[in-house]
Design a protein around this motif. Structure first.
Motif, PDB file in Angstrom:
ATOM      1  N   UNK A 158       0.818  -1.217   0.000  1.00  0.00           N
ATOM      2  CA  UNK A 158       0.000   0.000   0.000  1.00  0.00           C
ATOM      3  C   UNK A 158       0.848   1.263   0.000  1.00  0.00           C
ATOM      4  N   UNK A 159       2.171   1.097  -0.154  1.00  0.00           N
ATOM      5  CA  UNK A 159       3.068   2.249  -0.105  1.00  0.00           C
ATOM      6  C   UNK A 159       3.766   2.315   1.242  1.00  0.00           C
ATOM      7  N   UNK A 160       4.393   3.455   1.538  1.00  0.00           N
ATOM      8  CA  UNK A 160       5.099   3.591   2.808  1.00  0.00           C
ATOM      9  C   UNK A 160       4.122   3.952   3.917  1.00  0.00           C
ATOM     10  N   UNK A 161       4.475   3.568   5.153  1.00  0.00           N
ATOM     11  CA  UNK A 161       3.589   3.812   6.295  1.00  0.00           C
ATOM     12  C   UNK A 161       3.419   5.306   6.554  1.00  0.00           C
ATOM     13  N   UNK A 162       4.549   6.017   6.705  1.00  0.00           N
ATOM     14  CA  UNK A 162       4.552   7.467   6.878  1.00  0.00           C
ATOM     15  C   UNK A 162       5.718   8.036   6.088  1.00  0.00           C
ATOM     16  N   UNK A 163       5.521   9.199   5.510  1.00  0.00           N
ATOM     17  CA  UNK A 163       6.629   9.898   4.879  1.00  0.00           C
ATOM     18  C   UNK A 163       7.349  10.705   5.958  1.00  0.00           C
ATOM     19  N   UNK A 164       8.551  10.309   6.283  1.00  0.00           N
ATOM     20  CA  UNK A 164       9.301  10.941   7.366  1.00  0.00           C
ATOM     21  C   UNK A 164      10.605  11.498   6.820  1.00  0.00           C
ATOM     22  N   UNK A 165      10.770  12.799   6.921  1.00  0.00           N
ATOM     23  CA  UNK A 165      11.986  13.446   6.425  1.00  0.00           C
ATOM     24  C   UNK A 165      12.958  13.594   7.585  1.00  0.00           C
ATOM     25  N   UNK A 166      13.912  12.682   7.652  1.00  0.00           N
ATOM     26  CA  UNK A 166      14.859  12.688   8.767  1.00  0.00           C
ATOM     27  C   UNK A 166      15.840  13.852   8.701  1.00  0.00           C
ATOM     28  N   UNK A 167      15.865  14.561   7.574  1.00  0.00           N
ATOM     29  CA  UNK A 167      16.742  15.727   7.472  1.00  0.00           C
ATOM     30  C   UNK A 167      16.259  16.875   8.359  1.00  0.00           C
ATOM     31  N   UNK A 168      15.026  16.794   8.827  1.00  0.00           N
ATOM     32  CA  UNK A 168      14.468  17.870   9.641  1.00  0.00           C
ATOM     33  C   UNK A 168      14.895  17.792  11.102  1.00  0.00           C
ATOM     34  N   UNK A 169      15.669  16.785  11.477  1.00  0.00           N
ATOM     35  CA  UNK A 169      16.150  16.700  12.851  1.00  0.00           C
ATOM     36  C   UNK A 169      17.219  17.767  13.099  1.00  0.00           C
ATOM     37  N   UNK A 170      17.479  18.099  14.358  1.00  0.00           N
ATOM     38  CA  UNK A 170      18.538  19.071  14.652  1.00  0.00           C
ATOM     39  C   UNK A 170      19.860  18.673  14.001  1.00  0.00           C
ATOM     40  N   UNK A 171      20.526  19.654  13.406  1.00  0.00           N
ATOM     41  CA  UNK A 171      21.794  19.453  12.693  1.00  0.00           C
ATOM     42  C   UNK A 171      21.632  18.702  11.384  1.00  0.00           C
ATOM     43  N   UNK A 172      20.399  18.449  10.936  1.00  0.00           N
ATOM     44  CA  UNK A 172      20.187  17.832   9.638  1.00  0.00           C
ATOM     45  C   UNK A 172      20.837  16.470   9.510  1.00  0.00           C
TER      46      UNK A 172
END
Length: 230
Positions: free
Chosen positions: A8-22
């Protein structure tokens, strides 16, 4: 689990670049580091996001400790810097991700993003401490009950939010990207009208424009006029 592709695709689209310090930062951080980051380095848009922080799962004690850090962060600064940051951020969004048309109910002027910005700005600049509110409607009620917003502010923005959300849900059910009036079938026009209690589509269009105009006025009154509009 977050990144795995399923049928069904990915569970959640999560952009890990948005964490502190990228990309250079750790995927997980200590509570002390999180606290220090919020006090010393976090940008205004990060504190805007914190206003809607909530515990989903995991250790309750840790979750409540994170909530306390977030609570302190959103109430840490009522200076004009936050206002100018938010104004600049909205102008940048308009330049880099402009609305696709009048039926882009999230990004158009006076749309859902503007309502969220007005609400989050009020929380971050309030003289009295505000609680975390994952639900935007609860946040708006808190602002009214605390005297931050007048009855007119509350009524205008909550009515606009309910109206635009009702239209947006119909759009999503229709699986249709609507940019302009000509993109609408007669059946979809009828369904949109029924969602918000309008007798005809022309009435709905007039109400949509009037609603977004009132939200735009509130944005200018509470935050300021965007540079693109001066």
């Amino acid at each position: 689990a977050l990144s795995a592709e399923t049928a069904e695709g990915s569970l959640y689209e999560t952009d890990m670049r948005l964490r502190p310090s990228g990309r250079a930062g750790p995927v997980a951080t200590s509570l002390a580091s999180f606290d220090r980051y919020q006090k010393e380095q976090a940008w205004t848009w990060e504190h805007m996001a914190l206003t809607r922080l909530r515990i989903l799962t995991g250790d309750d004690a840790l979750g409540h400790a994170v909530e306390r850090v977030a609570q302190a962060a959103i109430n840490s600064d009522t200076s004009a810097t936050r206002t100018s940051d938010i104004l600049d951020m909205r102008a940048r969004m308009m330049r880099e991700k402009p609305a696709t048309g009048p039926w882009d109910l999230k990004l158009r002027r006076g749309g859902l993003v503007d309502i969220e910005f007005i609400t989050q700005h009020a929380i971050l600049t309030a003289e009295a401490d505000q609680n975390l509110c994952p639900n935007l409607s609860a946040a708006q009620k808190q602002l009214r009950d605390g005297g931050i917003w007048s009855a007119d502010d509350y009524e205008t923005l909550t009515d606009a939010y309910a109206f635009l959300q009702a239209l947006l849900q119909v759009q999503r059910m229709a699986h249709q990207g609507i940019a302009a009036e000509q993109d609408l079938s007669h059946a979809l026009e009828d369904r949109l009208c029924r969602a918000v209690g309008c007798e005809g589509f022309s009435t709905l269009l007039s109400r949509l424009e009037a609603t977004c105009a009132r939200v735009t006025e509130k944005f200018a009154e509470k935050i300021g006029v965007l540079a693109t509009e001066t």
